[in-house]
Design an enzyme around this catalytic site. Structure first.
Site, short mmCIF file in Angstrom:
data_model
loop_
_atom_site.label_atom_id
_atom_site.label_comp_id
_atom_site.label_asym_id
_atom_site.label_seq_id
_atom_site.Cartn_x
_atom_site.Cartn_y
_atom_site.Cartn_z
N ASP A 240 71.14 56.21 100.79
CA ASP A 240 72.22 56.85 101.99
C ASP A 240 71.69 56.14 103.38
O ASP A 240 70.34 56.64 103.66
CB ASP A 240 71.77 58.20 101.77
CG ASP A 240 72.47 59.15 102.77
OD1 ASP A 240 73.26 58.32 103.66
OD2 ASP A 240 72.04 60.20 103.24
N ASN B 27 72.97 57.00 106.32
CA ASN B 27 73.11 58.00 107.50
C ASN B 27 72.79 59.21 107.48
O ASN B 27 73.20 60.05 108.43
CB ASN B 27 74.56 57.60 108.11
CG ASN B 27 75.43 58.30 106.89
OD1 ASN B 27 75.31 58.51 105.94
ND2 ASN B 27 76.89 58.44 107.24
N ASP C 177 73.59 61.88 105.62
CA ASP C 177 74.39 62.87 104.81
C ASP C 177 74.32 63.42 103.57
O ASP C 177 75.03 64.08 102.90
CB ASP C 177 76.01 62.59 105.22
CG ASP C 177 76.42 61.47 104.22
OD1 ASP C 177 75.83 60.74 103.78
OD2 ASP C 177 77.78 61.16 104.26
N ASP D 71 75.76 55.22 100.48
CA ASP D 71 77.13 54.70 100.71
C ASP D 71 77.09 52.95 100.88
O ASP D 71 76.00 52.43 100.36
CB ASP D 71 77.41 54.96 102.52
CG ASP D 71 76.13 54.98 103.04
OD1 ASP D 71 75.42 54.14 103.13
OD2 ASP D 71 75.40 56.19 103.52
N ASP E 107 85.05 48.36 90.18
CA ASP E 107 85.72 49.20 88.93
C ASP E 107 87.07 49.33 88.98
O ASP E 107 87.65 49.58 90.08
CB ASP E 107 84.90 50.41 89.17
CG ASP E 107 84.41 51.14 87.80
OD1 ASP E 107 85.34 51.24 86.75
OD2 ASP E 107 83.26 51.58 87.62
N ASP F 32 88.13 50.06 83.54
CA ASP F 32 87.60 51.62 83.14
C ASP F 32 88.75 51.93 82.14
O ASP F 32 89.97 51.91 82.16
CB ASP F 32 87.70 52.46 84.40
CG ASP F 32 87.41 53.87 84.22
OD1 ASP F 32 86.41 54.34 84.18
OD2 ASP F 32 88.34 54.91 83.88
N GLU G 22 85.79 48.69 79.44
CA GLU G 22 85.24 49.88 78.76
C GLU G 22 86.14 50.19 77.71
O GLU G 22 87.31 50.63 78.07
CB GLU G 22 85.08 51.08 79.76
CG GLU G 22 84.47 52.23 79.16
CD GLU G 22 84.45 53.52 79.73
OE1 GLU G 22 83.83 54.34 79.79
OE2 GLU G 22 85.76 53.87 80.40
N HIS H 127 76.41 54.96 83.89
CA HIS H 127 76.44 56.32 84.74
C HIS H 127 77.06 57.26 83.93
O HIS H 127 77.29 58.51 84.14
CB HIS H 127 77.58 56.15 85.91
CG HIS H 127 78.77 55.67 85.51
ND1 HIS H 127 79.24 54.54 85.01
CD2 HIS H 127 79.99 56.45 85.56
CE1 HIS H 127 80.59 54.39 84.61
NE2 HIS H 127 80.88 55.49 84.96
N ASP H 128 77.50 56.96 82.41
CA ASP H 128 77.83 57.98 81.61
C ASP H 128 76.99 58.29 80.62
O ASP H 128 77.09 59.08 79.69
CB ASP H 128 79.22 57.38 80.99
CG ASP H 128 80.50 57.33 81.78
OD1 ASP H 128 80.42 58.22 82.62
OD2 ASP H 128 81.31 56.44 81.63
C1 GLC Z 1 85.18 56.26 82.10
C2 GLC Z 1 84.23 56.29 83.28
C3 GLC Z 1 83.99 57.80 83.54
C4 GLC Z 1 84.95 58.38 83.95
C5 GLC Z 1 86.08 58.36 83.03
C6 GLC Z 1 87.73 58.54 83.55
O1 GLC Z 1 84.69 56.74 81.14
O2 GLC Z 1 83.00 55.62 83.17
O3 GLC Z 1 82.92 57.90 84.59
O4 GLC Z 1 84.67 59.99 84.06
O5 GLC Z 1 86.45 56.75 82.65
O6 GLC Z 1 88.03 57.64 84.63
CA CA Z 2 75.67 58.38 103.61
#
Ligand code: GLC
Ligand code: CA
Length: 569
Positions: free
Chosen positions: A36, A38, A40, A44, A113, A215, A265, A338-339
């Site tokens: 981050d 700035n 908040d 970013d 993405d 995605d 994915e 991230h999942d």
């Molecule tokens: C994919 C992403 C996930 C998101 C889902 C809906 O699985 O990796 O984070 O919630 O698609 O877009």
């Molecule tokens: Ca920020």
């Protein structure tokens, strides 16, 4: 000399289709949690720019940027309300252009993405579609009448739980959403919609990005009979018949640069279909598989039930696809994203978590055939988080799952324990840069609580210690990119060894006159292995010193070695 160069020509002649992305290493950034700039509390784009030199030091070639588009952030940006604008909290389009430029200066490529199974319900397309059954964009989404008794058109469930149909009062119809109700699915049957998507993709490529992580792409084709599902869980199905027409068209019309990296994915793709999906002739350059990361998930997709997997399950998941990639296609290698929860918590006994097992895990996947992906924080050994109650969580899927577990009769403690194990927030806690307040991620209160172990697990410490996991990853990357082993690592034939061992994962890679072996002890017990080859030299080890005999090795707890096999006899 003549002989040598002839041999080199011969060797490179045997490596067909050397695309740049086959020799690249990708780093995934989840921008909200990276840095981050700035104060908040939200990561970013300027934050990403400020940390480019850190990534350069690590040695990666490509950044996969999780969504930064304009979005109401119901699903942290995977719900896009404008594909051609940047979310205000992340910065501006100028910041994005600057990031592409600054990355390029450092020889780092950016992939975005691409979320085109659905948009946000706040996207202009959906607002128009929703406005009137006669609107030309009505058909850009999937609208159906309810059944006679007013219930949803069928019993399909969304991925995040509950029906995948949401009723719209104004026009008296239901729309379909495979994920949250704020993520209505686009109707890929409509050619105007498809063309609008392709145009948007080309617009981004023209800006100078180098590809996409695509995605949830196996959801785009729906069963056109919209029939009731009878498979027990009723979850909306992926990879339906007819999808290949859409995907071929996507490649032809949208992925117009010959040289881009596309990684899909793609849940629901069987091994048999890998060659159609991945590789230079596939719909995508490569795709993410799930078997090896979802081992601990209850078999019926009941995420809250623990499935007791063992190392054979993990090895099988890996070797099934690797064996395919020997002949065709290309792998996307990963342990975290991230999942997914952090890999250390998933694969290592809790009391043993630390740098040695972390280096072992890194070794095991980095030498497979494919392109490795590192998820932010993985390179410093970040771990899962255990917040004291559900109120501390942000991820909409975790929150849904918690309450549906309660409904199914689980106690609060049991439901929370399942969230600790599987929540997507585990990997979304802010990046731990140093030991100052908020882990140096931000000057203000972060949007998601920092993992309390930041005081010792952080980038600053990692950079100070030549023996750290960070420098181990750096070494792995340089072995792939510029070492006598680069070609065998990228292109060598994969073969598993010690197949039936519940303690050892091992495989070889072979190309022309080079063969390497990767051997890892997944247990905290020592063990002696007799090899059916002689070791020529050790390329990499996760311990300081090694006890080696030509064809016998003693592996200490979580020890891993990579060695060159002596092929001279
Ligand atoms: C994919 C992403 C996930 C998101 C889902 C809906 O699985 O990796 O984070 O919630 O698609 O877009
Ligand atoms: Ca920020």
């Amino acid at each position: 000399m003549v002989q040598l160069s002839e041999r080199m020509n011969e060797e490179s002649a045997t490596i067909k289709n050397r695309q740049w992305w086959k020799e690249a290493v990708v780093y995934q950034i989840y921008p909200k949690s990276f840095y981050d700039s700035n104060g908040d509390g939200i990561g970013d784009l300027t934050g990403v720019i400020q940390k480019l030199d850190y990534l350069k030091e690590l040695g990666i070639d490509v950044i996969w940027l999780s969504p930064v588009y304009q979005s109401p952030m119901d699903d942290n940006g995977y719900d896009i309300s404008d594909y051609q604008a940047i979310a205000e909290e992340f910065g501006s389009m100028e910041d994005m252009d600057l990031l592409i430029h600054e990355a390029k200066k450092r020889d780092i490529k950016i992939i975005m993405d691409l979320v085109v199974n659905h948009t946000s319900d706040e996207h202009e397309w959906f607002i128009e579609s929703k406005s009137d059954v006669k609107h030309p964009k009505r058909d850009w989404y999937i609208w159906r009448n309810g059944r006679k008794d007013g219930t949803p058109p069928n019993n399909w469930k969304s991925i995040f739980g509950g029906s995948c149909w949401e009723y719209d009062e104004q026009t008296g119809q239901y729309y379909l959403h495979a994920f949250s109700k704020k993520q209505p699915d686009l109707n890929w049957e409509n050619p105007d919609l498809r063309n609008a998507v392709y145009k948007m993709v080309r617009w981004w490529l023209d800006k100078g990005i180098s590809g996409f992580r695509v995605d949830a792409i196996t959801f785009i084709k729906k069963r056109q009979d919209f029939a009731h599902s009878h498979d027990g869980m009723n979850v909306i199905e992926t990879n339906q018949q007819g999808i290949h027409e859409f995907l071929s068209e996507l490649r032809k019309e949208a992925f117009t640069s010959p040289d881009i990296l596309t990684v899909a994915e793609a849940p629901g793709v069987s091994y048999k279909e890998l060659p159609i999906y991945a590789g230079e002739d596939g719909h995508f350059s490569m795709l993410f598989e799930f078997d090896h990361v979802d081992l601990d998930v209850g078999k019926e997709g009941k995420w809250y039930e623990t499935y007791n997997w063992n190392l054979l399950d993990f090895k099988k998941a890996i070797s099934d696809s690797q064996t395919f990639y020997n002949n065709t296609g290309w792998g996307a290698l990963y342990l975290e994203n991230h999942d997914q929860p952090r890999s250390l918590n998933k694969f290592i006994k809790p009391e043993d978590i630390g740098p040695i097992p972390a280096k072992m895990l890194a070794t095991v996947y980095f030498f497979l055939k494919g392109t490795p992906f590192i998820y932010q924080g993985q390179e410093i050994g970040m771990t899962n988080v255990e917040y004291p109650s559900i109120e501390h969580y942000n991820d909409l899927a975790s929150i849904d799952q918690y309450y549906s577990a309660l409904k199914e009769g689980f106690s609060k403690e049991e439901a929370l324990a399942a969230i600790w194990r599987r929540s997507r927030d585990n990997s979304r806690t802010p990046m731990q840069w140093n030991h100052s307040e908020y882990a140096g991620f931000s000057q203000g209160t972060p949007w998601l609580e920092i993992n309390s172990n930041y005081s010792f697990i952080n980038v600053e410490n990692a950079l100070k210690d030549r023996n750290s996991l960070f420098y181990f990853y750096k070494k792995l990357i340089s072995l792939r990119k510029s070492s006598p082993y680069s070609d065998v690592i990228a292109f060598g034939k994969y073969e598993d060894i010690f197949k039936d061992s519940l303690q050892i994962m091992a495989y070889t890679r072979e190309l022309n006159d080079k063969k390497i072996a990767v051997i890892a002890n997944f247990d905290n017990k020592e063990l002696t292995l007799n090899l059916d080859f002689n070791i020529k030299n050790v390329i990499l080890s996760n311990y300081d010193y090694l006890e080696l005999h030509l064809n016998q090795i003693k592996l200490r707890p979580y020890e891993s070695i990579v060695c060159e096999v002596d092929l001279s006899f």
